[in-house]
Design an enzyme around this catalytic site. Sequence first.
Site, PDB file in Angstrom:
ATOM      1  CE  LYS A 188      18.311 -15.452  43.828  1.00  0.00           C
ATOM      2  NZ  LYS A 188      18.170 -14.457  44.632  1.00  0.00           N
TER       3      LYS A 188
ATOM      4  CE  LYS B 127      12.441 -16.136  38.043  1.00  0.00           C
ATOM      5  NZ  LYS B 127      12.526 -15.807  39.656  1.00  0.00           N
TER       6      LYS B 127
ATOM      7  CE  LYS C 213      16.683  -7.213  39.748  1.00  0.00           C
ATOM      8  NZ  LYS C 213      16.559  -7.123  41.231  1.00  0.00           N
TER       9      LYS C 213
HETATM   10  P1  AMP Z   1      14.213  -9.435  42.558  1.00  0.00           P
HETATM   11  O1  AMP Z   1      14.457  -8.590  41.638  1.00  0.00           O
HETATM   12  O2  AMP Z   1      14.294 -10.887  42.710  1.00  0.00           O
HETATM   13  O3  AMP Z   1      14.316  -8.899  44.009  1.00  0.00           O
HETATM   14  O4  AMP Z   1      12.422  -9.260  42.460  1.00  0.00           O
HETATM   15  C1  AMP Z   1      11.731  -8.082  42.972  1.00  0.00           C
HETATM   16  C2  AMP Z   1      10.372  -8.503  42.560  1.00  0.00           C
HETATM   17  O5  AMP Z   1       9.926  -8.662  41.272  1.00  0.00           O
HETATM   18  C3  AMP Z   1       9.778  -9.790  43.252  1.00  0.00           C
HETATM   19  O6  AMP Z   1       8.295  -9.253  43.835  1.00  0.00           O
HETATM   20  C4  AMP Z   1       9.482 -10.530  42.232  1.00  0.00           C
HETATM   21  O7  AMP Z   1       8.624 -11.699  42.684  1.00  0.00           O
HETATM   22  C5  AMP Z   1       9.352  -9.945  41.112  1.00  0.00           C
HETATM   23  N1  AMP Z   1       9.715 -10.594  39.798  1.00  0.00           N
HETATM   24  C6  AMP Z   1      10.947 -10.907  39.714  1.00  0.00           C
HETATM   25  N2  AMP Z   1      10.915 -11.584  38.308  1.00  0.00           N
HETATM   26  C7  AMP Z   1       9.757 -11.529  37.783  1.00  0.00           C
HETATM   27  C8  AMP Z   1       9.334 -12.170  36.791  1.00  0.00           C
HETATM   28  N3  AMP Z   1      10.092 -12.874  35.731  1.00  0.00           N
HETATM   29  N4  AMP Z   1       7.964 -12.055  36.541  1.00  0.00           N
HETATM   30  C9  AMP Z   1       7.093 -11.335  37.664  1.00  0.00           C
HETATM   31  N5  AMP Z   1       7.638 -10.835  38.448  1.00  0.00           N
HETATM   32  C10 AMP Z   1       9.126 -10.924  38.779  1.00  0.00           C
END
Ligand code: AMP
Length: 344
Positions: free
Chosen positions: A115, A207, A210
Amino acid sequence: MPQPTNRVFSGVQPTGNLHLGNYLGAIKNFAALQHTHECIYCVVDLHAVTVELVQPQLKAQTREIAAAYLAAGIDPERNIIFNQSQVREHSELAWLFNCVARMGWLSRMTQFKDKAGKDAEQASVGLFAYPSLMAADILVYRATHVPVGDDQKQHLELTRDIAAKFNHDFAARIRELGHGESYFPVTEPIIEGAATRVMSLRDGTRKMSKSEPSDLSRINLTDSADDISKKIRKAKTDPEPLPEDSKELGDRPEAKNLVGIYASLADVTVEEVIAEHGGKQFGAFKPVLAELAVERLSPINREMRKLLDDPGHVDSVLNSGAARAREIASVTIKEVRDIFGFLG
Ligand code: AMP
Ligand code: TRP
């Protein structure tokens, strides 16, 4: 307070573009765990400001995550749903954990390196200390289990390291104050299912995220049925048909990703998907996957829209969740202050 043995905590950042990876990697599992565990689900708004300081849509994005939790079927009466910044105990424990965690530990975090990018000098101190706050989120409830996607594994190891150092360094105080041999639990990650790492639809080596500029790379939970179908139709693939043996998916990232998504949406294993669809061309597999994705995501999408039309209701869920969360967190903070030996 006695240690809970069966308490789940997890969180999602309100940073917009909630996508299929968030759903399959995290939120879908959150909903399943409510039947067996005591669950606390948080919208981690303090984490959301570590990268982008000024966030004009923060309130709307916070409601969006809460709506996704509710639309995925998480019952706000049986569980706790709230936003992090309303419970100030998270910030207090995060500060104390900043003093437990070591610079070297945080310096090794790959998410910080990703990041922060090339110019780490310009990253916020908050981004660097992000894992201390995450450890505080979990341990202020002394949660024993944390469901997350694969990318959070390293942060959860750090949470365990912080708990272990705290328990070790304060062992005498912890015993003296009657908390037994250790105060914080060794938290277990729950990284389960066929889609713990959903990849971009445009590049099977990256991956789904967002922040990826191309909207075609991800399926957003707010996408219409047409958008979902279009994105799956346009998803990058290789020219080979699906293999007859799941082991052959190993070096085919795009095929592996689509099969994993299918398996997770259908609640079956990758092997079962291959048994049914092995040998098919993508031209035949993609429409089936699109249909399944629309069938599974549309009800969630519809419910999210309905909830977001009534922000007052979502806010009241978050406010009452925060009040219940605070009751637990404030006991921990009181005990931790005592263990540290602060006056008052
Ligand atoms: P975040 O949007 O970074 O707060 O992520 C929220 C949750 O979604 C966390 O548990 C991440 O590990 C999961 N997550 C985010 N991106 C992915 C992805 N591409 N595949 C699987 N899990 C994800
Ligand atoms: N760091 C997590 C993510 O980016 C979000 C998060 C913050 C979290 N606090 C947490 C996840 C506590 C689990 C438990 O996905």
